[in-house]
Design a protein around this motif. Structure first.
Motif, PDB file in Angstrom:
ATOM      1  N   LEU A 230     -21.101  66.002  15.400  1.00  0.00           N
ATOM      2  CA  LEU A 230     -21.752  64.796  14.911  1.00  0.00           C
ATOM      3  C   LEU A 230     -23.267  64.956  14.974  1.00  0.00           C
ATOM      4  CD1 LEU A 230     -19.579  62.009  16.595  1.00  0.00           C
ATOM      5  CD2 LEU A 230     -19.407  62.905  14.264  1.00  0.00           C
ATOM      6  N   ARG A 231     -23.925  64.648  13.848  1.00  0.00           N
ATOM      7  CA  ARG A 231     -25.386  64.674  13.781  1.00  0.00           C
ATOM      8  C   ARG A 231     -25.868  63.225  13.692  1.00  0.00           C
ATOM      9  NH1 ARG A 231     -28.555  68.320   9.926  1.00  0.00           N
ATOM     10  NH2 ARG A 231     -30.082  67.618  11.485  1.00  0.00           N
ATOM     11  N   THR A 232     -26.118  62.629  14.814  1.00  0.00           N
ATOM     12  CA  THR A 232     -26.422  61.206  14.828  1.00  0.00           C
ATOM     13  C   THR A 232     -27.894  60.943  14.531  1.00  0.00           C
ATOM     14  OG1 THR A 232     -26.934  61.120  17.186  1.00  0.00           O
ATOM     15  CG2 THR A 232     -24.636  60.866  16.563  1.00  0.00           C
ATOM     16  N   PRO A 233     -28.202  59.876  13.787  1.00  0.00           N
ATOM     17  CA  PRO A 233     -29.590  59.434  13.663  1.00  0.00           C
ATOM     18  C   PRO A 233     -30.073  58.962  15.035  1.00  0.00           C
ATOM     19  CG  PRO A 233     -28.160  58.367  12.041  1.00  0.00           C
ATOM     20  CD  PRO A 233     -27.273  59.029  13.031  1.00  0.00           C
ATOM     21  N   PRO A 234     -31.357  59.050  15.330  1.00  0.00           N
ATOM     22  CA  PRO A 234     -31.825  58.719  16.679  1.00  0.00           C
ATOM     23  C   PRO A 234     -31.767  57.233  17.019  1.00  0.00           C
ATOM     24  CG  PRO A 234     -33.679  59.265  15.248  1.00  0.00           C
ATOM     25  CD  PRO A 234     -32.437  59.601  14.489  1.00  0.00           C
ATOM     26  N   ALA A 235     -31.810  56.351  16.031  1.00  0.00           N
ATOM     27  CA  ALA A 235     -31.833  54.924  16.336  1.00  0.00           C
ATOM     28  C   ALA A 235     -30.628  54.240  15.691  1.00  0.00           C
ATOM     29  CB  ALA A 235     -33.158  54.319  15.867  1.00  0.00           C
ATOM     30  N   TRP A 236     -30.872  53.190  14.879  1.00  0.00           N
ATOM     31  CA  TRP A 236     -29.783  52.548  14.160  1.00  0.00           C
ATOM     32  C   TRP A 236     -29.333  53.470  13.026  1.00  0.00           C
ATOM     33  CZ3 TRP A 236     -28.467  49.155  17.422  1.00  0.00           C
ATOM     34  CH2 TRP A 236     -29.414  48.399  18.115  1.00  0.00           C
ATOM     35  N   GLY A 237     -28.181  53.208  12.467  1.00  0.00           N
ATOM     36  CA  GLY A 237     -27.618  54.100  11.467  1.00  0.00           C
ATOM     37  C   GLY A 237     -26.590  55.035  12.067  1.00  0.00           C
ATOM     38  N   LEU A 238     -26.406  54.947  13.392  1.00  0.00           N
ATOM     39  CA  LEU A 238     -25.427  55.790  14.082  1.00  0.00           C
ATOM     40  C   LEU A 238     -24.047  55.678  13.451  1.00  0.00           C
ATOM     41  CD1 LEU A 238     -24.197  57.383  16.532  1.00  0.00           C
ATOM     42  CD2 LEU A 238     -24.152  55.191  17.755  1.00  0.00           C
ATOM     43  N   GLU A 239     -23.605  54.453  13.183  1.00  0.00           N
ATOM     44  CA  GLU A 239     -22.238  54.254  12.690  1.00  0.00           C
ATOM     45  C   GLU A 239     -22.042  54.869  11.309  1.00  0.00           C
ATOM     46  OE1 GLU A 239     -23.197  51.466  15.859  1.00  0.00           O
ATOM     47  OE2 GLU A 239     -24.182  51.844  13.938  1.00  0.00           O
ATOM     48  N   VAL A 240     -23.020  54.694  10.416  1.00  0.00           N
ATOM     49  CA  VAL A 240     -22.906  55.259   9.072  1.00  0.00           C
ATOM     50  C   VAL A 240     -22.995  56.776   9.123  1.00  0.00           C
ATOM     51  CG1 VAL A 240     -23.874  55.299   6.750  1.00  0.00           C
ATOM     52  CG2 VAL A 240     -23.859  53.172   8.045  1.00  0.00           C
ATOM     53  N   GLY A 241     -23.918  57.294   9.936  1.00  0.00           N
ATOM     54  CA  GLY A 241     -24.030  58.740  10.068  1.00  0.00           C
ATOM     55  C   GLY A 241     -22.752  59.368  10.580  1.00  0.00           C
TER      56      GLY A 241
END
Length: 387
Positions: A230-241
């Motif tokens: 998983l390549r998560t965005p650092p802030a919000w957007g985690l769920e979509v990423g």
């Protein structure tokens, strides 16, 4: 109650359609998952969760799991003075808890040495926990700590698809509180934006993202193999990423979504630095990045207007649904939110995601050493990790 399937497997809660002792022999509920002892649970928190009734309930419910999970990681973002009260509070629960101080100075330095950016937020905190969690269990389950309706059964439900050999499991639920519809960022931003794009583009990634009944839910479970990718965005957007990576790895066939009933959450204001309007900018950027990576080329000049048109059609549907169920519905407020969120729609810019755990030079042991300065030096610990 319905039993409609989406493009991904949809596991419903049929408890409301029959009594446990009806003549058909139907039994409600889901079987306990045998995967719980092999699972590491990640529950991100901030200082506001300390002693919060919703977070208390989550931890109380996790105590009820039998057998216990392999570990419960709590990635925490807080000031130095908040660490000890949090440690004492977590120690009051009979759980195999590991607290990770995500903004510890040593952790920041270790990430900087690994070439990882200095942007902070929920996504970065969850990412820090994913590496150790994937080492601690064969399965990783992530959920928020703000649901006042949380039940231990949610763990079993999220893990059941993995027991059925799916690779990724996502929760969905109804957000109906105070006699009105909530889940505003999903209903009023994500859903109409995806619908507007689907009207113009025919792409598998759009079909995948549209199949989730609550794509912005914070609850998901996955194999440790996928967790490391998983390549998560650092802030919000985690769920979509996360959905974008799940599509690449698991696809339609390896993905399921699970009915978690009705959730009662804390609410956010629309405006402000922690409000839904700011979240919409980051969620929108990550959604559009995922779509561009999947071959979709949005027409950005016309997209805000097409989003508004799709949103207005949905408002008519939400209003009808609310009236049918005798719920309050403020049409003008929802129209105003559509207009505000439309301003968030823009090209996503550069890719700010954190690296896959399979690609980074930092290792899970270093994360544990640098985020737990109160733990005595482990065998093999480097001085640079403890400074």
């Amino acid at each position: 109650m319905e039993y409609v399937q989406e493009r991904i497997a949809t596991l419903h809660d049929f408890a409301a359609v029959a009594d446990a002792d009806d003549e058909s022999g139907y039994r409600t509920g889901t079987a306990d998952s045998d995967l719980v002892p092999d699972t590491a649970i990640v529950v991100p928190m901030t200082e506001r969760e300390l002693g919060n009734p919703a977070a208390e309930r989550v931890l109380d419910e996790l105590e009820r799991l039998e057998p216990a999970p392999a570990a419960v990681f709590v990635p925490l973002r807080c000031g130095r003075d908040g660490i000890e009260p949090f440690r004492e509070w977590l120690a009051s629960f009979s759980l195999p808890t590991q607290l990770l101080w995500c903004n510890a100075p040593a952790a920041d330095r270790a990430l900087e040495r690994a070439g990882i950016g200095d942007e902070f937020g929920k996504g970065r905190d969850v990412w820090l926990a994913l590496g150790p969690a994937a080492e601690a269990g064969d399965y990783v389950l992530v959920h928020d700590a703000d649901a006042r309706s949380y039940e231990a059964e949610h763990v079993h439900r999220l893990l059941t698809p993995l027991e059925l050999e799916f690779s990724f499991s996502k929760g969905y639920y109804a957000r109906i509180e105070e006699n009105r519809l909530y889940g505003r960022l999903f209903r009023l931003f994500y859903r109409p934006l995806v619908r507007a794009l689907a009207d113009e583009h025919d792409a598998p990634i759009l079909n995948y993202l549209a199949a989730f009944r609550y794509a912005l839910a914070g609850e998901f479970a996955t194999t440790s193999t996928l967790a490391r990718r998983l390549r998560t965005p650092p802030a919000w957007g985690l769920e979509v990423g996360t959905l974008g990576d799940a599509y690449d790895y698991a696809g339609f066939e390896g993905t399921a979504q699970v009915d978690l009933g009705r959730h009662v959450h804390d609410h956010r204001a629309v405006a402000g630095e922690s409000g839904l309007e700011k979240m919409s900018r980051e969620v929108g950027a990550e959604l559009l990045r995922v779509l561009e990576a999947g071959g979709v080329e949005p027409e950005y000049e016309t997209l805000p207007d097409r989003y508004r048109a799709a949103g207005r059609r949905l408002l008519d549907q939400y209003r009808a649904d609310a009236q049918f169920n005798r719920l309050e519905y403020d049409l003008e407020s929802e129209r105003a939110q559509l207009d505000r969120y439309a301003e968030s729609i823009a090209p996503p810019g550069s890719d700010r995601r954190l690296p896959r755990w399979t690609d980074t030079t930092i290792d899970p042991e270093t994360v544990l050493e640098t985020t737990q300065p109160w733990v005595e030096a482990r065998p093999g610990t480097s001085a640079s990790a403890q400074d």
